[in-house]
Design an enzyme around this catalytic site. Sequence first.
Site, PDB file in Angstrom:
ATOM      1  N   TYR A 221       0.877  -1.180   0.000  1.00  0.00           N
ATOM      2  CA  TYR A 221       0.000   0.000   0.000  1.00  0.00           C
ATOM      3  C   TYR A 221       0.911   1.226   0.000  1.00  0.00           C
ATOM      4  CZ  TYR A 221      -4.040   2.785   1.565  1.00  0.00           C
ATOM      5  OH  TYR A 221      -5.034   3.725   1.677  1.00  0.00           O
TER       6      TYR A 221
ATOM      7  N   ARG B  33      -6.377  10.624 -10.519  1.00  0.00           N
ATOM      8  CA  ARG B  33      -5.657  11.325  -9.427  1.00  0.00           C
ATOM      9  C   ARG B  33      -5.194  10.263  -8.445  1.00  0.00           C
ATOM     10  NH1 ARG B  33      -5.829  10.621  -4.538  1.00  0.00           N
ATOM     11  NH2 ARG B  33      -7.726  11.569  -3.749  1.00  0.00           N
TER      12      ARG B  33
ATOM     13  N   LYS C  34      -5.955  -1.187  -2.450  1.00  0.00           N
ATOM     14  CA  LYS C  34      -7.050  -0.986  -1.497  1.00  0.00           C
ATOM     15  C   LYS C  34      -7.679  -2.329  -1.136  1.00  0.00           C
ATOM     16  CE  LYS C  34      -7.042   3.530  -1.204  1.00  0.00           C
ATOM     17  NZ  LYS C  34      -7.124   4.353   0.007  1.00  0.00           N
TER      18      LYS C  34
ATOM     19  N   GLU D 186     -12.546   5.364  -6.018  1.00  0.00           N
ATOM     20  CA  GLU D 186     -11.209   5.670  -5.513  1.00  0.00           C
ATOM     21  C   GLU D 186     -10.441   6.538  -6.487  1.00  0.00           C
ATOM     22  OE1 GLU D 186     -10.208   4.331  -2.430  1.00  0.00           O
ATOM     23  OE2 GLU D 186      -8.675   5.874  -2.671  1.00  0.00           O
ATOM     24  N   ASP D 187      -9.853   7.582  -5.987  1.00  0.00           N
ATOM     25  CA  ASP D 187      -8.869   8.387  -6.720  1.00  0.00           C
ATOM     26  C   ASP D 187      -9.353   8.873  -8.086  1.00  0.00           C
ATOM     27  OD1 ASP D 187      -7.447   7.948  -4.456  1.00  0.00           O
ATOM     28  OD2 ASP D 187      -5.671   7.121  -5.414  1.00  0.00           O
TER      29      ASP D 187
ATOM     30  N   ASP E  36     -14.167   6.817  -1.278  1.00  0.00           N
ATOM     31  CA  ASP E  36     -13.180   6.638  -0.213  1.00  0.00           C
ATOM     32  C   ASP E  36     -12.439   7.937   0.114  1.00  0.00           C
ATOM     33  OD1 ASP E  36     -11.535   5.230   1.585  1.00  0.00           O
ATOM     34  OD2 ASP E  36      -9.999   4.998   0.043  1.00  0.00           O
ATOM     35  N   ASP E  37     -12.096   8.710  -0.900  1.00  0.00           N
ATOM     36  CA  ASP E  37     -11.270   9.909  -0.674  1.00  0.00           C
ATOM     37  C   ASP E  37     -12.055  10.996   0.044  1.00  0.00           C
ATOM     38  OD1 ASP E  37      -8.761   9.103  -2.114  1.00  0.00           O
ATOM     39  OD2 ASP E  37     -10.309   8.717  -3.606  1.00  0.00           O
TER      40      ASP E  37
ATOM     41  N   GLY F 249      -7.878  22.225  -1.186  1.00  0.00           N
ATOM     42  CA  GLY F 249      -9.320  22.422  -1.324  1.00  0.00           C
ATOM     43  C   GLY F 249      -9.874  21.418  -2.329  1.00  0.00           C
TER      44      GLY F 249
ATOM     45  N   ASN G 188      -0.418  11.785   0.314  1.00  0.00           N
ATOM     46  CA  ASN G 188       0.296  10.545  -0.021  1.00  0.00           C
ATOM     47  C   ASN G 188       0.867  10.645  -1.421  1.00  0.00           C
ATOM     48  OD1 ASN G 188      -0.506   9.137   2.376  1.00  0.00           O
ATOM     49  ND2 ASN G 188      -2.538   8.956   1.493  1.00  0.00           N
TER      50      ASN G 188
HETATM   51  N1  LIG Z   1      -4.428  10.281   4.264  1.00  0.00           N
HETATM   52  C1  LIG Z   1      -5.415   9.816   3.550  1.00  0.00           C
HETATM   53  O1  LIG Z   1      -6.105   8.858   3.924  1.00  0.00           O
HETATM   54  C2  LIG Z   1      -5.740  10.433   2.234  1.00  0.00           C
HETATM   55  C3  LIG Z   1      -4.903  11.318   1.649  1.00  0.00           C
HETATM   56  N2  LIG Z   1      -5.235  11.863   0.443  1.00  0.00           N
HETATM   57  C4  LIG Z   1      -4.259  12.734  -0.180  1.00  0.00           C
HETATM   58  O2  LIG Z   1      -4.792  14.005  -0.326  1.00  0.00           O
HETATM   59  C5  LIG Z   1      -4.122  14.655  -1.378  1.00  0.00           C
HETATM   60  C6  LIG Z   1      -5.125  15.496  -2.133  1.00  0.00           C
HETATM   61  O3  LIG Z   1      -6.100  14.727  -2.749  1.00  0.00           O
HETATM   62  P1  LIG Z   1      -7.292  15.472  -3.560  1.00  0.00           P
HETATM   63  O4  LIG Z   1      -7.965  16.429  -2.673  1.00  0.00           O
HETATM   64  O5  LIG Z   1      -8.146  14.471  -4.181  1.00  0.00           O
HETATM   65  O6  LIG Z   1      -6.424  16.176  -4.672  1.00  0.00           O
HETATM   66  P2  LIG Z   1      -6.588  17.515  -5.486  1.00  0.00           P
HETATM   67  O7  LIG Z   1      -5.451  17.584  -6.430  1.00  0.00           O
HETATM   68  O8  LIG Z   1      -7.961  17.641  -6.004  1.00  0.00           O
HETATM   69  O9  LIG Z   1      -6.442  18.640  -4.385  1.00  0.00           O
HETATM   70  C7  LIG Z   1      -5.263  19.249  -4.022  1.00  0.00           C
HETATM   71  C8  LIG Z   1      -5.605  20.587  -3.446  1.00  0.00           C
HETATM   72  O10 LIG Z   1      -4.436  21.175  -2.945  1.00  0.00           O
HETATM   73  C9  LIG Z   1      -4.312  22.482  -3.466  1.00  0.00           C
HETATM   74  N3  LIG Z   1      -2.888  22.797  -3.570  1.00  0.00           N
HETATM   75  C10 LIG Z   1      -1.956  22.200  -4.344  1.00  0.00           C
HETATM   76  N4  LIG Z   1      -0.758  22.759  -4.132  1.00  0.00           N
HETATM   77  C11 LIG Z   1      -0.945  23.723  -3.212  1.00  0.00           C
HETATM   78  C12 LIG Z   1      -0.094  24.664  -2.588  1.00  0.00           C
HETATM   79  N5  LIG Z   1       1.203  24.706  -2.864  1.00  0.00           N
HETATM   80  N6  LIG Z   1      -0.628  25.531  -1.717  1.00  0.00           N
HETATM   81  C13 LIG Z   1      -1.940  25.497  -1.434  1.00  0.00           C
HETATM   82  N7  LIG Z   1      -2.802  24.619  -1.971  1.00  0.00           N
HETATM   83  C14 LIG Z   1      -2.304  23.744  -2.848  1.00  0.00           C
HETATM   84  C15 LIG Z   1      -5.016  22.473  -4.807  1.00  0.00           C
HETATM   85  O11 LIG Z   1      -5.413  23.772  -5.138  1.00  0.00           O
HETATM   86  P3  LIG Z   1      -6.241  24.132  -6.459  1.00  0.00           P
HETATM   87  O12 LIG Z   1      -7.633  23.646  -6.172  1.00  0.00           O
HETATM   88  O13 LIG Z   1      -6.167  25.613  -6.532  1.00  0.00           O
HETATM   89  O14 LIG Z   1      -5.579  23.422  -7.573  1.00  0.00           O
HETATM   90  C16 LIG Z   1      -6.187  21.545  -4.482  1.00  0.00           C
HETATM   91  O15 LIG Z   1      -7.237  22.263  -3.901  1.00  0.00           O
HETATM   92  C17 LIG Z   1      -3.416  13.556  -2.177  1.00  0.00           C
HETATM   93  O16 LIG Z   1      -2.036  13.624  -1.947  1.00  0.00           O
HETATM   94  C18 LIG Z   1      -3.932  12.288  -1.587  1.00  0.00           C
HETATM   95  O17 LIG Z   1      -2.968  11.274  -1.560  1.00  0.00           O
HETATM   96  C19 LIG Z   1      -6.411  11.608  -0.182  1.00  0.00           C
HETATM   97  C20 LIG Z   1      -7.277  10.730   0.359  1.00  0.00           C
HETATM   98  C21 LIG Z   1      -6.975  10.021   1.590  1.00  0.00           C
HETATM   99  C1  LIG Z   2      -5.159   7.108   0.898  1.00  0.00           C
HETATM  100  C2  LIG Z   2      -5.842   7.560  -0.277  1.00  0.00           C
HETATM  101  O1  LIG Z   2      -6.953   7.134  -0.556  1.00  0.00           O
HETATM  102  C3  LIG Z   2      -5.227   8.539  -1.118  1.00  0.00           C
HETATM  103  O2  LIG Z   2      -4.162   9.035  -0.793  1.00  0.00           O
HETATM  104  O3  LIG Z   2      -5.825   8.852  -2.156  1.00  0.00           O
HETATM  105 MG   LIG Z   3      -7.517   7.542  -2.480  1.00  0.00          MG
END
Ligand SMILES: NC(=O)C1=CN([C@@H]2O[C@H](COP(=O)(O)OP(=O)(O)OC[C@H]3O[C@@H](n4cnc5c(N)ncnc54)[C@H](OP(=O)(O)O)[C@@H]3O)[C@@H](O)[C@H]2O)C=CC1
Ligand SMILES: CC(=O)C(=O)O
Ligand SMILES: [Mg+2]
Length: 557
Positions: A95, A151, A169, A240-241, A263-264, A301, A415
Amino acid sequence: MTTYITKALSSLATNGTLTPPLTPNENDAKSILRSSSPHPLISPEQNLLRLKAHLQNLPTDLLKHVHLSKIRREDPSLYFSAIRDDLTGLAPIVYTPTVGEACQKYSHIYQGPEGLYLSIDDKDRMPEILAEYAAKLSTTPQILVVTDGSRILGLGDLGIGGMGISVGKLNLYVAGGGVNPHGCLPVVLDMGTNTESIRNDPLYIGLRRPRASLEEATEFMDRFMAAASSAFPNAVIQHEDFYSEAAFAFLDKYKNQYRMFNDDIEGTGSVILGGFMAAAKQASAASGKALKDHRVVFLGGGSAAVGVAKEMMNFFKMQGLTEDEARERFWLIDTKGLITSTRPDVVAGKLASHKKYFIRNDTEGKEYPSLADVVEYVKPTALVGLSTTFGAFGEDVVRRMADLNEAPIIFPLSNPTSKCELSFADALNWTGGKVVFASGSPYAPIERDGLLREPGQGNNFLVFPGIGFGALQAGAKRVTEAMITASAIALSEALNEEEKKAGLLYPRLDRIREVSARVAAGVVRKAQEEGVDTNEKLRGLDDQALIKEMNDAQWWP
Ligand SMILES: NC(=O)C1=CN([C@@H]2O[C@H](COP(=O)(O)OP(=O)(O)OC[C@H]3O[C@@H](n4cnc5c(N)ncnc54)[C@H](OP(=O)(O)O)[C@@H]3O)[C@@H](O)[C@H]2O)C=CC1
Ligand SMILES: CC(=O)C(=O)O
Ligand SMILES: [Mg+2]
């Protein structure tokens, strides 16, 4: 023993160079094997020892991942026995973080099909393809994990390589949740990829076209969801993703129609709400501040940040706040800074719709472009990173959090590790050890001031196996928002006394089966309360009996 002999003979017979000179009957088998293999009586225990020794000798985590994938395909029981014995050691291999690299290199390390690959070119044939596939399977799928690869973790659009995350997963569904591996179906929906280097890679095994528009993708998804739900009527479908716009669009569209969850958005929301309950208690005990007064800044965001913030609102509602008061506890930052009503893109109506709920209206026309600006303005008690940006929680910001708080809560959750906002070592050093910490990918414990500090792993893998398994056991018609919140509460209640004493935010991984059973029981109970369950046998059971039912239903290697 017959099984081993038959297996060994059939593998000999399929290998040209080792094919024995005569076609043996069962009686000849022992003598042939005695002369053609060093020992005919290899036990499962010895195979397991051999696998563990072999893994230790492999020089990289990716090679270990590839070897383990081969074992999973050939001998799931051996594979899941290894994971059962050492989930803490092997989760980072099967994972996050290694699964991220495996997805990036998917077409290079490909060893053969491992699930369902559906192409957007076949969108008109979804019912036939899925019905045909279902007819060929010897076991009915119970859990489908579906991605379009757009993603993957924080690594961007990896196209068909996303299959690696569906498989990863499902590894956790089996290892952590106790779902039978034969009931797990990984799915990738190939809609092209916008990553040119992948599209132009001669080894790439996916469609060489730009990713489909959301409109085209929705048409494909409509057909897939309908066909999958009809071919596998009892299965739970985990999204997922998907990139954030698609993730929200599909969740809104399908959550009241099919037995599915994202999941996300929802799994991450649950696991972070669960961990935040424990973190806020620790921080408030140190600072004397009321639980309702925590102030949470998010870097990010996207689907994860908005999903987590919305789910965390339940924490504040539990403290007696109204919805509007709870929402006031959150500040979200994207690449353009703090999301305010006066920011030019917001005024111009260009803000993505999923971010609108958290627009701040109270900044009096001032903008806060950087994280440091926002921390100075908000004076938060908690920082959450879901930004996909490595090192985005810099030294100045982290030190300022420690000036502002007796026990700053800092959750860098992106991640894999290469995208994480802050390492555990820096978090400890820059806060003088005061930090209350959880990251998305694992960090090793660190000894500091004579104490072993154990980081939390705030990763949805602590809840999605229980959510899916619970929904399955309940025969739930839908996965409701209240069922997701119930999973978070069950997770937070699963911490035992030793773990609380050690300051942990989450239960230890070696208890994951027990924890998943509790999460699943919480989900079943809420499904019953909401009237979406169909499994009458589980109705009327008290909590302990329900947890026992979940435990008893788990598959073991
Ligand atoms: N720990 C866990 O269980 C999980 C972790 N994650 C992690 O969350 C992360 C985000 O996923 P997701 O939300 O789907 O991805 P997105 O790419 O949709 O979101 C990323 C967000 O971060 C913002 N961003 C990127 N760079 C910067 C910066 N330098 N400063 C400020 N804001 C920034 C983007 O802004 P903008 O909208 O303006 O582009 C966007 O809103 C991934 O790395 C994923 O692995 C996800 C699910 C589960
Ligand atoms: C953990 C997870 O689902 C992610 O990083 O997208
Ligand atoms: Mg995920």
